[in-house]
Scaffold this active site. Structure first.
Site, PDB file in Angstrom:
ATOM      1  N   LYS A   9     -10.998  -2.402   7.200  1.00 41.14           N
ATOM      2  CA  LYS A   9     -10.546  -3.224   6.077  1.00 41.14           C
ATOM      3  C   LYS A   9     -10.472  -4.714   6.453  1.00 41.14           C
ATOM      4  O   LYS A   9     -10.519  -5.061   7.638  1.00 41.14           O
ATOM      5  CB  LYS A   9      -9.181  -2.705   5.612  1.00 41.14           C
ATOM      6  N   TYR A  49     -10.837   3.217  -5.154  1.00 40.52           N
ATOM      7  CA  TYR A  49      -9.399   3.527  -5.199  1.00 40.52           C
ATOM      8  C   TYR A  49      -8.953   4.025  -6.579  1.00 40.52           C
ATOM      9  O   TYR A  49      -7.775   3.920  -6.915  1.00 40.52           O
ATOM     10  CB  TYR A  49      -8.579   2.302  -4.774  1.00 40.52           C
ATOM     11  N   PHE A  57       0.904  -0.956  -6.920  1.00 40.83           N
ATOM     12  CA  PHE A  57       0.201  -1.709  -5.881  1.00 40.83           C
ATOM     13  C   PHE A  57      -1.308  -1.811  -6.117  1.00 40.83           C
ATOM     14  O   PHE A  57      -2.022  -2.421  -5.320  1.00 40.83           O
ATOM     15  CB  PHE A  57       0.472  -1.098  -4.501  1.00 40.83           C
ATOM     16  N   ARG A 102      -3.421   2.582  13.026  1.00 41.13           N
ATOM     17  CA  ARG A 102      -2.486   1.845  12.166  1.00 41.13           C
ATOM     18  C   ARG A 102      -1.179   1.532  12.897  1.00 41.13           C
ATOM     19  O   ARG A 102      -0.585   0.471  12.698  1.00 41.13           O
ATOM     20  CB  ARG A 102      -2.210   2.653  10.897  1.00 41.13           C
ATOM     21  N   ASN A 112      -3.371  -2.147   6.222  1.00 39.66           N
ATOM     22  CA  ASN A 112      -3.194  -1.145   7.266  1.00 39.66           C
ATOM     23  C   ASN A 112      -4.491  -0.812   8.004  1.00 39.66           C
ATOM     24  O   ASN A 112      -4.640   0.268   8.555  1.00 39.66           O
ATOM     25  CB  ASN A 112      -2.526   0.106   6.687  1.00 39.66           C
ATOM     26  N   HIS A 115      -9.472   2.746   6.430  1.00 40.70           N
ATOM     27  CA  HIS A 115      -9.468   3.825   5.434  1.00 40.70           C
ATOM     28  C   HIS A 115     -10.203   5.016   6.035  1.00 40.70           C
ATOM     29  O   HIS A 115     -11.194   4.836   6.748  1.00 40.70           O
ATOM     30  CB  HIS A 115     -10.206   3.387   4.163  1.00 40.70           C
ATOM     31  N   GLU A 126     -16.965   9.453  -1.887  1.00 36.03           N
ATOM     32  CA  GLU A 126     -16.879   8.115  -1.290  1.00 36.03           C
ATOM     33  C   GLU A 126     -18.184   7.745  -0.587  1.00 36.03           C
ATOM     34  O   GLU A 126     -18.644   6.599  -0.686  1.00 36.03           O
ATOM     35  CB  GLU A 126     -15.717   8.056  -0.294  1.00 36.03           C
TER      36      GLU A 126
HETATM   37  P1  IDP Z   1      -4.262   6.354   2.774  1.00 35.09           P
HETATM   38  O1  IDP Z   1      -5.128   5.114   2.952  1.00 35.09           O
HETATM   39  O2  IDP Z   1      -3.443   6.672   4.012  1.00 35.09           O
HETATM   40  O3  IDP Z   1      -5.029   7.551   2.260  1.00 35.09           O
HETATM   41  P2  IDP Z   1      -3.198   6.069   0.079  1.00 35.09           P
HETATM   42  O4  IDP Z   1      -1.861   6.541  -0.367  1.00 35.09           O
HETATM   43  O5  IDP Z   1      -4.403   6.808  -0.401  1.00 35.09           O
HETATM   44  O6  IDP Z   1      -3.164   5.984   1.678  1.00 35.09           O
HETATM   45  O7  IDP Z   1      -3.311   4.539  -0.356  1.00 35.09           O
HETATM   46  C1  IDP Z   1      -4.543   3.866  -0.309  1.00 35.09           C
HETATM   47  C2  IDP Z   1      -4.309   2.468   0.236  1.00 35.09           C
HETATM   48  O8  IDP Z   1      -3.495   1.739  -0.687  1.00 35.09           O
HETATM   49  C3  IDP Z   1      -3.513   2.408   1.544  1.00 35.09           C
HETATM   50  O9  IDP Z   1      -4.321   2.644   2.679  1.00 35.09           O
HETATM   51  C4  IDP Z   1      -2.962   1.014   1.488  1.00 35.09           C
HETATM   52  O10 IDP Z   1      -3.927   0.026   1.855  1.00 35.09           O
HETATM   53  C5  IDP Z   1      -2.633   0.864   0.004  1.00 35.09           C
HETATM   54  N1  IDP Z   1      -1.242   1.261  -0.307  1.00 35.09           N
HETATM   55  C6  IDP Z   1      -0.726   2.523  -0.341  1.00 35.09           C
HETATM   56  N2  IDP Z   1       0.583   2.516  -0.693  1.00 35.09           N
HETATM   57  C7  IDP Z   1       0.888   1.214  -0.890  1.00 35.09           C
HETATM   58  C8  IDP Z   1       2.106   0.540  -1.280  1.00 35.09           C
HETATM   59  O11 IDP Z   1       3.164   1.139  -1.517  1.00 35.09           O
HETATM   60  N3  IDP Z   1       2.038  -0.830  -1.376  1.00 35.09           N
HETATM   61  C9  IDP Z   1       0.884  -1.536  -1.124  1.00 35.09           C
HETATM   62  N4  IDP Z   1      -0.267  -0.947  -0.779  1.00 35.09           N
HETATM   63  C10 IDP Z   1      -0.277   0.400  -0.648  1.00 35.09           C
HETATM   64 MG    MG Z   2      -5.943   7.937   0.441  1.00 38.62          MG
END
Ligand code: IDP
Ligand code: MG
Length: 145
Positions: A9, A49, A57, A102, A112, A115, A126
């Site tokens: 990212k 996404y 978010f 991470r 973070n 992905h 994807e």
């Molecule tokens: P993942 O990447 O571990 O699968 P997901 O819940 O699918 O996590 O969320 C996708 C991406 O959205 C996360 O990797 C992160 O960059 C962002 N994200 C998830 N939760 C939050 C939040 O509460 N605030 C801001 N960004 C978030």
């Molecule tokens: Mg995810």
């Protein structure tokens, strides 16, 4: 054999962490079968996404992932999806174990660093968003034998 879509990212690209991240995934025994640098536009970011559309978010996430170039990679291997997710660590870097990507490099729950696909079905979808068939390579590694 499973495939997982990995994105390095913008926060990682900005800090020149791409190599450090790729090494960790290769060292788990995953084979790199496709890779490219690209700058996501907002439309592709929204599609990638889509499952999070409507969450508080979502707009910030779309702005962030389209803010600078990223690297998209397909890693292949046995249980590749789980291996990638374990190596990445929890979504929130503050909760991710030390030694995970991470946990070691993530800045906050949004920025973070990486992905990784969360299931075989989402990986297939994807991968289609990011790569055409002729960009994906089938080859043997001698260590596989
Ligand atoms: P993942 O990447 O571990 O699968 P997901 O819940 O699918 O996590 O969320 C996708 C991406 O959205 C996360 O990797 C992160 O960059 C962002 N994200 C998830 N939760 C939050 C939040 O509460 N605030 C801001 N960004 C978030
Ligand atoms: Mg995810």
């Amino acid at each position: 054999m499973e495939r997982s879509l990995v994105l390095i990212k913008p926060d990682a690209m900005q800090r020149r962490l791409a190599g450090a991240i790729i090494i960790r995934l290769e060292q788990r025994g995953l084979k790199l079968v496709a890779i490219k640098v690209l700058h996501l536009d907002k439309a592709l970011a929204r599609r990638h996404y889509a499952v999070h559309a409507g969450k508080p978010f979502f707009d910030g996430l779309v702005d962030y992932v389209s803010s600078a170039p990223i690297i998209a990679i397909i890693f292949e291997g046995e249980s590749a999806i789980e291996v990638v997710r374990e190596t990445m660590g929890a979504t929130d870097p503050a909760k991710a174990e030390p030694g995970t990507i991470r946990g070691d490099f993530g800045l906050d729950i949004e920025r973070n660093t990486v992905h990784g696909s969360d299931s075989v079905e989402t990986a297939e979808e994807e991968i289609k968003l990011f790569f055409s068939q002729d960009e994906i390579f089938n080859y043997q590694n001698e260590v596989d034998d």
